[in-house]
Design a protein around this motif. Sequence first.
Motif, PDB file in Angstrom:
ATOM      1  N   UNK A 275       0.789  -1.220   0.000  1.00  0.00           N
ATOM      2  CA  UNK A 275       0.000   0.000   0.000  1.00  0.00           C
ATOM      3  C   UNK A 275       0.827   1.279   0.000  1.00  0.00           C
ATOM      4  N   UNK A 276       2.131   1.158   0.217  1.00  0.00           N
ATOM      5  CA  UNK A 276       2.992   2.336   0.270  1.00  0.00           C
ATOM      6  C   UNK A 276       4.440   1.895   0.222  1.00  0.00           C
ATOM      7  N   UNK A 277       5.329   2.877   0.181  1.00  0.00           N
ATOM      8  CA  UNK A 277       6.761   2.619   0.313  1.00  0.00           C
ATOM      9  C   UNK A 277       7.236   3.136   1.661  1.00  0.00           C
ATOM     10  N   UNK A 278       8.128   2.408   2.269  1.00  0.00           N
ATOM     11  CA  UNK A 278       8.817   2.911   3.449  1.00  0.00           C
ATOM     12  C   UNK A 278      10.118   3.565   3.012  1.00  0.00           C
ATOM     13  N   UNK A 279      10.353   4.786   3.470  1.00  0.00           N
ATOM     14  CA  UNK A 279      11.574   5.520   3.125  1.00  0.00           C
ATOM     15  C   UNK A 279      12.182   6.098   4.382  1.00  0.00           C
ATOM     16  N   UNK A 280      13.491   6.188   4.410  1.00  0.00           N
ATOM     17  CA  UNK A 280      14.134   6.828   5.542  1.00  0.00           C
ATOM     18  C   UNK A 280      15.607   7.046   5.271  1.00  0.00           C
ATOM     19  N   UNK A 281      16.200   7.923   6.040  1.00  0.00           N
ATOM     20  CA  UNK A 281      17.626   8.198   5.948  1.00  0.00           C
ATOM     21  C   UNK A 281      18.237   8.033   7.332  1.00  0.00           C
ATOM     22  N   UNK A 282      19.213   7.145   7.442  1.00  0.00           N
ATOM     23  CA  UNK A 282      19.998   6.961   8.662  1.00  0.00           C
ATOM     24  C   UNK A 282      21.255   7.796   8.509  1.00  0.00           C
ATOM     25  N   UNK A 283      21.588   8.625   9.515  1.00  0.00           N
ATOM     26  CA  UNK A 283      22.701   9.556   9.327  1.00  0.00           C
ATOM     27  C   UNK A 283      23.372   9.891  10.651  1.00  0.00           C
ATOM     28  N   UNK A 284      24.515  10.527  10.534  1.00  0.00           N
ATOM     29  CA  UNK A 284      25.264  10.965  11.707  1.00  0.00           C
ATOM     30  C   UNK A 284      25.074  12.465  11.893  1.00  0.00           C
ATOM     31  N   UNK A 285      24.684  12.860  13.098  1.00  0.00           N
ATOM     32  CA  UNK A 285      24.480  14.283  13.376  1.00  0.00           C
ATOM     33  C   UNK A 285      25.798  15.055  13.410  1.00  0.00           C
ATOM     34  N   UNK A 286      26.936  14.353  13.414  1.00  0.00           N
ATOM     35  CA  UNK A 286      28.238  15.029  13.338  1.00  0.00           C
ATOM     36  C   UNK A 286      28.553  15.491  11.921  1.00  0.00           C
ATOM     37  N   UNK A 287      27.784  14.993  10.948  1.00  0.00           N
ATOM     38  CA  UNK A 287      28.063  15.320   9.549  1.00  0.00           C
ATOM     39  C   UNK A 287      26.881  15.975   8.854  1.00  0.00           C
ATOM     40  N   UNK A 288      25.655  15.676   9.294  1.00  0.00           N
ATOM     41  CA  UNK A 288      24.446  16.271   8.730  1.00  0.00           C
ATOM     42  C   UNK A 288      23.654  16.950   9.835  1.00  0.00           C
ATOM     43  N   UNK A 289      23.045  18.096   9.524  1.00  0.00           N
ATOM     44  CA  UNK A 289      22.001  18.635  10.386  1.00  0.00           C
ATOM     45  C   UNK A 289      20.702  17.930  10.048  1.00  0.00           C
ATOM     46  N   UNK A 290      19.699  18.069  10.907  1.00  0.00           N
ATOM     47  CA  UNK A 290      18.398  17.461  10.625  1.00  0.00           C
ATOM     48  C   UNK A 290      17.811  18.020   9.337  1.00  0.00           C
ATOM     49  N   UNK A 291      17.987  19.321   9.100  1.00  0.00           N
ATOM     50  CA  UNK A 291      17.461  19.933   7.876  1.00  0.00           C
ATOM     51  C   UNK A 291      18.154  19.373   6.636  1.00  0.00           C
ATOM     52  N   UNK A 292      19.461  19.177   6.721  1.00  0.00           N
ATOM     53  CA  UNK A 292      20.181  18.596   5.593  1.00  0.00           C
ATOM     54  C   UNK A 292      19.697  17.172   5.308  1.00  0.00           C
ATOM     55  N   UNK A 293      19.517  16.417   6.377  1.00  0.00           N
ATOM     56  CA  UNK A 293      19.070  15.031   6.208  1.00  0.00           C
ATOM     57  C   UNK A 293      17.689  14.976   5.561  1.00  0.00           C
ATOM     58  N   UNK A 294      16.783  15.824   6.035  1.00  0.00           N
ATOM     59  CA  UNK A 294      15.441  15.849   5.463  1.00  0.00           C
ATOM     60  C   UNK A 294      15.481  16.272   4.003  1.00  0.00           C
ATOM     61  N   UNK A 295      16.339  17.223   3.683  1.00  0.00           N
ATOM     62  CA  UNK A 295      16.455  17.690   2.301  1.00  0.00           C
ATOM     63  C   UNK A 295      16.943  16.560   1.392  1.00  0.00           C
ATOM     64  N   UNK A 296      17.930  15.800   1.866  1.00  0.00           N
ATOM     65  CA  UNK A 296      18.452  14.681   1.075  1.00  0.00           C
ATOM     66  C   UNK A 296      17.381  13.619   0.869  1.00  0.00           C
ATOM     67  N   UNK A 297      16.669  13.278   1.950  1.00  0.00           N
ATOM     68  CA  UNK A 297      15.615  12.275   1.830  1.00  0.00           C
ATOM     69  C   UNK A 297      14.511  12.747   0.893  1.00  0.00           C
ATOM     70  N   UNK A 298      14.063  13.980   1.064  1.00  0.00           N
ATOM     71  CA  UNK A 298      12.961  14.511   0.253  1.00  0.00           C
ATOM     72  C   UNK A 298      13.303  14.523  -1.223  1.00  0.00           C
ATOM     73  N   UNK A 299      14.561  14.798  -1.531  1.00  0.00           N
ATOM     74  CA  UNK A 299      14.988  14.867  -2.929  1.00  0.00           C
ATOM     75  C   UNK A 299      15.274  13.501  -3.532  1.00  0.00           C
ATOM     76  N   UNK A 300      15.203  12.449  -2.718  1.00  0.00           N
ATOM     77  CA  UNK A 300      15.503  11.111  -3.207  1.00  0.00           C
ATOM     78  C   UNK A 300      14.355  10.139  -2.981  1.00  0.00           C
ATOM     79  N   UNK A 301      13.158  10.668  -2.798  1.00  0.00           N
ATOM     80  CA  UNK A 301      11.944   9.845  -2.761  1.00  0.00           C
ATOM     81  C   UNK A 301      11.262  10.009  -4.109  1.00  0.00           C
TER      82      UNK A 301
END
Length: 497
Positions: A275-301
């Motif tokens: 019924x849907x796709x599961x998507x997510x990004x696992x990341x290190x907060x020492x290298x990505x901010x939360x906003x950066x991580x969300x931007x990467x995930x949003x642009x790759x769904x």
Amino acid sequence: MTNTAVKDVVIVGGGTAGWISAAVIKRLLGSRVNVTLVESEEIGSVGVGEATIPPIILLNKMLGLDEKEFLRETKATMKLAIRFENWKEQGDSYYHTFGAPGKSFAFCHFHHYFKRAQELGLKDSIWEYDLNYLACEAGKFAHIKSPDPIIEMPYAYHFDASLYARFLRKKCEEMGVVRKEGMIERVEQHSENGYIKAATLKDGTSISGDLFIDCSGFKGLLTQQTLNTGYEDWSHWLPCDRAVAMPSERHENTSPFTRSIAHSAGWQWRIPLQHRNGNGLVYSSNYYSDDQALDILSNNIDTKPLADPNFIRFKTGRRRKQWNKNVIAVGLASGFLEPLESTSIHLIQSAVVRLIHLFPHNGIRQEQIDEYNQQSKLEYEQIRDFIILHYHVNERNDSQFWRDVRNMEVPKSLTHKIELFKASGNIFREQNDLFLESSWLQVMMGQGIDANDYHPLANAMSDEKLLELMRNIKNIKNEPVGKIATHDMFIKQFCGL
């Protein structure tokens, strides 16, 4: 420790961990124990554990679940493998399948013969001798039943974890598990030994028990907040400490595998459900901010999002004791290993099965606790090493993250396994290691580790016979693929959708 017979088992927390625990205990011990599960609708679950590994098949069978009903109720699809993209280097990909390349030989694994054949000029990849890989590439699936293990096709599932918990809850209540709705406000301990005596809800209801199972998630209400068990931190080996998850509309075609796509400081999962796709990004907060991580995930769904992003914080590691006094920690309460190899639900399963093996029906003994904790520790460490392998052995130079994990010092147990394979092509499965030799082989080869030698038994046949053997095995592996349905067609026909 105690001479009190264990009659009343109290499970604190629902979700996948709580309801698997309740289902296994009640199914196997029946009326010999009373099982009460306490959960609150006010507390949400992490709920992103959507991919599994083949032991889930045994769990479902043991619980008496009908596979067709299970697939319909949990919106499940079939899983033959994980495809790792950009892990060795950008643009590169390989599979970790649930199958095994080639066929089994006494005393000498197939990859030794394959190595010798390569030296004779064979240009194939080892995955071309793996039926699971061939079915993944073709987008197909079937229940293949054969007396010949060379054409076995082991599988697991992708499913909606919240629907699975709901499905198990229904089965548990039919078996007599009592569910109590409410938030725990106070935990009462025995004064003489510190054992948990009872949990009191906000409405004043007191729930007493002989044995408690803590499925309260990261906070560890009993094991940590009450018993102060402690935590062994592995973030120096596995630096990712956050995830952002966001479901999206299903693809037109659902693949029979999980995708794991490496980015510059973490990795992205794509899990196809009915019924849907599961998507997510696992990341290190020492290298990505939360906003950066969300931007990467949003642009790759690649399909339309269905909900707002869900941010999750975690620390990789394990409780210093999975069993402390009369409390067994299960699920996230016991520790966390990121979902790279889909082991989260399996760790729930193995924890409860281990408890069944060591169930203290006539009183809790220290010998049982010690054995349980030793087995749990070994299991966590073996899975930890396998996950570290993916990060540590890489050839990426595009970001500091990948350079750092490549240059970090890793556990000696992992270094030994890598160096042994490099030197001789040998891989040995340690006692009770969740991952078979074929799993270690696929990831080491996929990450670019090449063996410098092969076993002398691979020289037992002539060059011509060896190359003929390779052709025959490849033909046998390819033969079923043309006859089976697409993955989507299988789901539709098998489930009667």
